[in-house]
Design a protein around this motif. Structure first.
Motif, PDB file in Angstrom:
ATOM      1  N   HIS A  23       0.838  -1.200   0.000  1.00 32.23           N
ATOM      2  CA  HIS A  23       0.000   0.000   0.000  1.00 32.23           C
ATOM      3  C   HIS A  23       0.872   1.249   0.000  1.00 32.23           C
ATOM      4  O   HIS A  23       2.080   1.204   0.259  1.00 32.23           O
ATOM      5  N   VAL A  24       0.211   2.391  -0.289  1.00 32.99           N
ATOM      6  CA  VAL A  24       0.883   3.684  -0.362  1.00 32.99           C
ATOM      7  C   VAL A  24       0.064   4.692   0.438  1.00 32.99           C
ATOM      8  O   VAL A  24      -1.176   4.675   0.399  1.00 32.99           O
ATOM      9  N   HIS A  25       0.758   5.556   1.177  1.00 32.69           N
ATOM     10  CA  HIS A  25       0.100   6.651   1.884  1.00 32.69           C
ATOM     11  C   HIS A  25       0.752   7.962   1.453  1.00 32.69           C
ATOM     12  O   HIS A  25       1.980   8.041   1.319  1.00 32.69           O
ATOM     13  N   ALA A  26      -0.074   8.982   1.257  1.00 28.30           N
ATOM     14  CA  ALA A  26       0.465  10.286   0.870  1.00 28.30           C
ATOM     15  C   ALA A  26      -0.385  11.389   1.484  1.00 28.30           C
ATOM     16  O   ALA A  26      -1.599  11.231   1.651  1.00 28.30           O
ATOM     17  N   THR A  27       0.268  12.490   1.808  1.00 24.09           N
ATOM     18  CA  THR A  27      -0.461  13.647   2.323  1.00 24.09           C
ATOM     19  C   THR A  27       0.188  14.919   1.821  1.00 24.09           C
ATOM     20  O   THR A  27       1.407  14.969   1.585  1.00 24.09           O
ATOM     21  N   MET A  28      -0.623  15.938   1.625  1.00 22.56           N
ATOM     22  CA  MET A  28      -0.130  17.254   1.236  1.00 22.56           C
ATOM     23  C   MET A  28      -1.111  18.283   1.776  1.00 22.56           C
ATOM     24  O   MET A  28      -2.315  18.219   1.503  1.00 22.56           O
ATOM     25  N   SER A  29      -0.613  19.209   2.564  1.00 21.92           N
ATOM     26  CA  SER A  29      -1.497  20.211   3.150  1.00 21.92           C
ATOM     27  C   SER A  29      -0.758  21.528   3.323  1.00 21.92           C
ATOM     28  O   SER A  29       0.474  21.579   3.377  1.00 21.92           O
ATOM     29  N   GLN A  30      -1.550  22.596   3.389  1.00 25.72           N
ATOM     30  CA  GLN A  30      -1.005  23.928   3.604  1.00 25.72           C
ATOM     31  C   GLN A  30      -2.102  24.830   4.163  1.00 25.72           C
ATOM     32  O   GLN A  30      -3.292  24.515   4.068  1.00 25.72           O
TER      33      GLN A  30
ATOM     34  N   ASP B 165      -4.255  -5.300  -6.457  1.00 25.94           N
ATOM     35  CA  ASP B 165      -4.820  -5.012  -5.134  1.00 25.94           C
ATOM     36  C   ASP B 165      -3.944  -4.091  -4.299  1.00 25.94           C
ATOM     37  O   ASP B 165      -3.873  -4.202  -3.070  1.00 25.94           O
ATOM     38  N   VAL B 166      -3.268  -3.156  -4.975  1.00 29.60           N
ATOM     39  CA  VAL B 166      -2.481  -2.142  -4.271  1.00 29.60           C
ATOM     40  C   VAL B 166      -3.340  -0.891  -4.094  1.00 29.60           C
ATOM     41  O   VAL B 166      -3.835  -0.336  -5.072  1.00 29.60           O
ATOM     42  N   ASP B 167      -3.517  -0.477  -2.858  1.00 27.00           N
ATOM     43  CA  ASP B 167      -4.301   0.712  -2.554  1.00 27.00           C
ATOM     44  C   ASP B 167      -3.390   1.867  -2.161  1.00 27.00           C
ATOM     45  O   ASP B 167      -2.384   1.683  -1.474  1.00 27.00           O
ATOM     46  N   ALA B 168      -3.760   3.071  -2.620  1.00 25.48           N
ATOM     47  CA  ALA B 168      -3.097   4.289  -2.184  1.00 25.48           C
ATOM     48  C   ALA B 168      -4.128   5.155  -1.480  1.00 25.48           C
ATOM     49  O   ALA B 168      -5.199   5.428  -2.034  1.00 25.48           O
ATOM     50  N   LEU B 169      -3.816   5.580  -0.262  1.00 25.08           N
ATOM     51  CA  LEU B 169      -4.702   6.424   0.532  1.00 25.08           C
ATOM     52  C   LEU B 169      -4.069   7.799   0.656  1.00 25.08           C
ATOM     53  O   LEU B 169      -2.924   7.931   1.106  1.00 25.08           O
ATOM     54  N   CYS B 170      -4.821   8.828   0.258  1.00 19.78           N
ATOM     55  CA  CYS B 170      -4.258  10.178   0.183  1.00 19.78           C
ATOM     56  C   CYS B 170      -5.149  11.189   0.902  1.00 19.78           C
ATOM     57  O   CYS B 170      -6.383  11.083   0.858  1.00 19.78           O
ATOM     58  N   THR B 171      -4.531  12.144   1.557  1.00 23.82           N
ATOM     59  CA  THR B 171      -5.252  13.246   2.195  1.00 23.82           C
ATOM     60  C   THR B 171      -4.607  14.551   1.759  1.00 23.82           C
ATOM     61  O   THR B 171      -3.377  14.667   1.707  1.00 23.82           O
ATOM     62  N   VAL B 172      -5.458  15.533   1.424  1.00 24.71           N
ATOM     63  CA  VAL B 172      -4.968  16.856   1.039  1.00 24.71           C
ATOM     64  C   VAL B 172      -5.839  17.917   1.690  1.00 24.71           C
ATOM     65  O   VAL B 172      -7.034  17.695   1.927  1.00 24.71           O
ATOM     66  N   SER B 173      -5.249  19.054   1.980  1.00 24.68           N
ATOM     67  CA  SER B 173      -6.007  20.124   2.632  1.00 24.68           C
ATOM     68  C   SER B 173      -5.408  21.478   2.307  1.00 24.68           C
ATOM     69  O   SER B 173      -4.183  21.644   2.273  1.00 24.68           O
ATOM     70  N   GLN B 174      -6.302  22.452   2.092  1.00 24.04           N
ATOM     71  CA  GLN B 174      -5.885  23.830   1.900  1.00 24.04           C
ATOM     72  C   GLN B 174      -5.894  24.608   3.215  1.00 24.04           C
ATOM     73  O   GLN B 174      -5.548  25.796   3.225  1.00 24.04           O
ATOM     74  N   ASN B 175      -6.270  23.948   4.307  1.00 24.35           N
ATOM     75  CA  ASN B 175      -6.376  24.668   5.575  1.00 24.35           C
ATOM     76  C   ASN B 175      -5.979  23.762   6.732  1.00 24.35           C
ATOM     77  O   ASN B 175      -6.759  23.486   7.639  1.00 24.35           O
ATOM     78  N   ALA B 176      -4.745  23.274   6.668  1.00 23.51           N
ATOM     79  CA  ALA B 176      -4.193  22.445   7.735  1.00 23.51           C
ATOM     80  C   ALA B 176      -2.701  22.718   7.807  1.00 23.51           C
ATOM     81  O   ALA B 176      -2.112  23.284   6.885  1.00 23.51           O
ATOM     82  N   GLN B 177      -2.086  22.277   8.883  1.00 22.00           N
ATOM     83  CA  GLN B 177      -0.664  22.519   9.046  1.00 22.00           C
ATOM     84  C   GLN B 177       0.132  21.973   7.860  1.00 22.00           C
ATOM     85  O   GLN B 177      -0.181  20.918   7.313  1.00 22.00           O
ATOM     86  N   HIS B 178       1.152  22.711   7.489  1.00 21.06           N
ATOM     87  CA  HIS B 178       1.962  22.387   6.321  1.00 21.06           C
ATOM     88  C   HIS B 178       2.562  20.982   6.459  1.00 21.06           C
ATOM     89  O   HIS B 178       3.225  20.665   7.443  1.00 21.06           O
ATOM     90  N   ALA B 179       2.315  20.131   5.454  1.00 21.70           N
ATOM     91  CA  ALA B 179       2.837  18.764   5.465  1.00 21.70           C
ATOM     92  C   ALA B 179       2.968  18.271   4.039  1.00 21.70           C
ATOM     93  O   ALA B 179       2.249  18.710   3.133  1.00 21.70           O
ATOM     94  N   SER B 180       3.883  17.335   3.838  1.00 23.05           N
ATOM     95  CA  SER B 180       4.148  16.827   2.493  1.00 23.05           C
ATOM     96  C   SER B 180       4.914  15.520   2.627  1.00 23.05           C
ATOM     97  O   SER B 180       6.103  15.520   2.928  1.00 23.05           O
ATOM     98  N   ARG B 181       4.238  14.394   2.361  1.00 22.50           N
ATOM     99  CA  ARG B 181       4.855  13.096   2.630  1.00 22.50           C
ATOM    100  C   ARG B 181       4.318  12.038   1.670  1.00 22.50           C
ATOM    101  O   ARG B 181       3.125  12.028   1.338  1.00 22.50           O
ATOM    102  N   LEU B 182       5.198  11.126   1.252  1.00 18.51           N
ATOM    103  CA  LEU B 182       4.824   9.974   0.439  1.00 18.51           C
ATOM    104  C   LEU B 182       5.535   8.758   1.004  1.00 18.51           C
ATOM    105  O   LEU B 182       6.758   8.774   1.178  1.00 18.51           O
ATOM    106  N   GLU B 183       4.783   7.709   1.307  1.00 19.54           N
ATOM    107  CA  GLU B 183       5.369   6.484   1.857  1.00 19.54           C
ATOM    108  C   GLU B 183       4.824   5.274   1.119  1.00 19.54           C
ATOM    109  O   GLU B 183       3.612   5.068   1.037  1.00 19.54           O
ATOM    110  N   VAL B 184       5.749   4.482   0.573  1.00 22.45           N
ATOM    111  CA  VAL B 184       5.398   3.251  -0.132  1.00 22.45           C
ATOM    112  C   VAL B 184       5.832   2.081   0.744  1.00 22.45           C
ATOM    113  O   VAL B 184       7.017   1.951   1.073  1.00 22.45           O
TER     114      VAL B 184
END
Length: 366
Positions: free
Chosen positions: A175-182, A256-275
């Motif tokens: 699986h893959v997890h990713a997040t990007m927020s600012q 059957d590989v899932d990627a779960l992602c979260t993004v936000s224009q109004n959350a603490q600055h974050a930027s991460r990708l994990e496989v």
């Protein structure tokens, strides 16, 4: 573990796509820059100048004062949008970089295509799937090359991550997890009178502006396209009343590989990708912002190795690739058809958010 990885991470920042000698380039690709927002001024124009394969020669924007200021600062020709569309300065450039609000990409790309110019268009392609298709068709019908501005694909950290996955260092990807927020409004001085908050111009906010980064980067490193998507969006503050402030989405890939992602224009600055694979985890953190040094780590059997490498100017790498491929008469990887897969996925995630049901992308592959 470090010795095992050395063969894959040697010369970390190498340009594995480069076949020309940058020092021998005497006639770089002349680029017209369409749109002079903060990104074009602070990042794209410096990136074009730093690349040995490109130079900016023409600029245009709906803001005449911005055109005048940048033209004087950069010693380039400034034209009005009308003059650009008419081809008044077409002899002064070989290619066009479009960095305007999403819903205006089509008109400028179409004008460039009609002038026979190569195009580098920012992502997402357009504000809607239909307009994205029309944009790609315009370049295809005119026979001009179209590259889309997925700068992550030319970042060495992302390319090395893909190579490690291809070499099986992570084992089978699970699986893959990713997040990007600012905090978008805070970072832009609290200005709510902007196109990213206008659904007609942007097509959406969190997903269109941020979600395209993890979506496309995951596609690139896995070398695969999602077959099914689902998502949820929400907005809590008045400034985001007409667009998505936060979004969560799931990409279902073959095997059957899932990627779960979260993004936000109004959350603490974050930027991460994990496989995460059966044998190791590969991590980029920070991952997606051009103004941050990327971090690269491999975790296996409880041991973590953080790779120390020379950072590159992401936009320089993108324009170097663009100019190099044109001069070498080689195709681009992130082309229009590649970008249409993202457009279909984004459209599917929005539909899923409305209906509460997953969307099968094969139903809209045409």
């Amino acid at each position: 573990m470090e010795s095992d990885l050395a063969e894959y991470l040697d010369e970390f920042t190498r340009r594995d796509w480069e076949t020309l000698d940058p020092g021998a380039v005497t006639d770089p690709v002349r680029v017209a820059v369409v749109g002079l927002g903060w990104f074009a001024r602070d990042w794209a124009l410096p990136g074009i100048a730093r690349s040995p394969y490109t130079e900016a020669t023409v600029v245009t924007d709906v803001d005449g004062s911005a055109v005048e200021a940048v033209a004087a600062e950069r010693d380039v020709t400034g034209v009005t949008p009308e003059e650009f569309r008419s081809g008044a300065a077409a002899d002064a450039y070989d290619a066009v970089y479009v960095a305007t609000p999403n819903a205006t990409h089509l008109e400028y790309v179409r004008a460039a295509a009609e002038q026979g110019k190569a195009v580098l268009c920012e992502k997402p392609l357009e504000a809607t799937l239909d307009r994205a298709r029309r944009l790609v068709e315009a370049c295809r019908d005119a026979g001009v090359p179209l590259m889309v501005g997925y700068r992550m694909q030319t970042d060495p950290a992302v390319r090395r991550l893909r190579e490690l996955l291809d070499a099986g260092v992570a084992g089978d990807v699970v699986h893959v997890h990713a997040t990007m927020s600012q905090t978008m409004l805070g970072e832009l001085g609290g200005d709510t009178d902007q196109w990213r908050l206008d659904p007609e111009l942007s097509g959406g906010s969190a997903l269109m502006d941020l979600g395209v980064y993890p979506l496309n980067t995951i596609r690139f490193v896995l070398g695969a396209d999602p077959e099914r998507v689902s998502g949820r969006t929400r907005s809590e503050h008045e400034a985001f009343a007409d667009v998505d402030e936060h979004a969560t989405f799931r990409l279902e890939f073959p095997g059957d590989v899932d990627a779960l992602c979260t993004v936000s224009q109004n959350a603490q600055h974050a930027s991460r990708l994990e496989v995460t694979g059966t044998d190791a985890r590969l991590i980029l953190d920070p991952a997606f912002y051009e103004r941050e040094d990327r971090g690269f780590a491999v975790v296996r059997d409880g041991t973590r190795v953080d790779v120390d490498f020379d950072q590159v100017h992401q936009i320089e790498e993108e324009f170097a690739y663009f100019g190099h491929q044109l001069l070498a008469d080689e195709p681009f990887h992130p082309d229009g058809e590649h970008a249409l897969t993202d457009a279909r996925a984004l459209d599917g995630i929005y539909k899923s958010a409305e209906t509460g049901r997953p969307v099968d992308l094969s139903d809209d592959a045409a």
